[in-house]
Design a protein around this motif. Structure first.
Motif, short mmCIF file in Angstrom:
data_model
loop_
_atom_site.label_atom_id
_atom_site.label_comp_id
_atom_site.label_asym_id
_atom_site.label_seq_id
_atom_site.Cartn_x
_atom_site.Cartn_y
_atom_site.Cartn_z
N MET A 45 0.85 -1.19 0.00
CA MET A 45 0.00 0.00 0.00
C MET A 45 0.89 1.24 0.00
O MET A 45 1.83 1.34 0.77
N THR A 100 -1.85 7.77 5.37
CA THR A 100 -2.56 6.86 4.48
C THR A 100 -3.66 7.64 3.78
O THR A 100 -4.42 8.37 4.44
N ASP A 110 -6.44 4.52 -0.39
CA ASP A 110 -5.74 3.31 0.04
C ASP A 110 -6.42 2.66 1.24
O ASP A 110 -6.46 1.43 1.37
N LYS A 163 -9.31 0.67 -0.04
CA LYS A 163 -8.81 -0.56 -0.67
C LYS A 163 -8.47 -1.61 0.38
O LYS A 163 -8.79 -2.79 0.25
#
Length: 202
Positions: free
Chosen positions: A1, A8, A12, A15
């Motif tokens: 990732m 983050t 992401d 996901k």
């Protein structure tokens, strides 16, 4: 990732959540993007892919601003506790659906930006920076508001429980529950009249 710096992205995070939950993000009713390492710092536009979401959890991250969520037409619960948010903003897109806003442990000192949330029933905002009881008057336009959590705000300092509850109820007489305790009709009447519930026992 992939990460941008030490954070983050919401893209992401979604996901990762989809991979772990085996759910389609566009169909999921509850999506929890919480306690991520590295943390989410920005509510970006990828959150608008969660078009079926009714409960979005973004707590325990490092978000400093509330992002616009115009595509979340079904959102009922928005959880933003334990972030770095300083004010309410960009919530009008949720005015017809949002019923609960959980935003404890942030840095909010004003209650502007909530008046159009006509479906709001629950506001959890303990451990913020509210310093003036009259800020609560701004919540009077939230006609359905029935539960409020304010523990840990500066307005409660140096006041006993009875006094601080009376100050809140006087300004928001429609509340049914304050700081996890139901409001009795006796307590409501006393607060509105300015009576001291402790008088008879002192």
């Amino acid at each position: 990732m992939s990460h941008k710096g030490d954070s983050t992205s919401c893209k992401d995070a979604i996901k990762k959540w989809a991979s772990e939950s085996k759910e389609d993000p566009s169909q999921a009713k509850k999506v929890l993007l919480i306690c991520l390492i590295p943390s989410i710092k920005k509510m970006d536009n990828s959150l608008n892919s969660l078009i079926s979401c009714e409960h979005l959890g973004l707590s325990t991250n490092c978000i400093d601003r509330i992002g616009a969520l115009p595509n979340l037409k079904k959102l009922k619960i928005l959880s933003l506790g334990r972030n770095n948010i300083r004010r309410f903003e960009k919530l009008d897109d949720l005015k017809d659906t949002l019923e609960q806003l959980w935003i404890s442990y942030n840095s909010i000192d004003k209650l502007d930006g909530l008046k159009n949330l006509k479906q709001l029933k629950v506001l959890f905002m303990s451990n913020n920076h509210i310093k003036n009881f009259d800020e609560l008057l701004k919540l009077q336009e939230c006609d359905l508001l029935e539960e409020l959590l304010l523990l840990g705000n500066p307005i409660y300092e140096d006041l006993d429980v009875t006094s601080r509850r009376a100050e809140v109820i006087r300004r928001l007489p429609k509340l049914k529950k304050l700081d996890n305790v139901l409001i009795s009709e006796l307590e409501r009447d006393a607060a509105i009249k300015g009576d001291d519930l402790n008088t008879e026992t002192e």
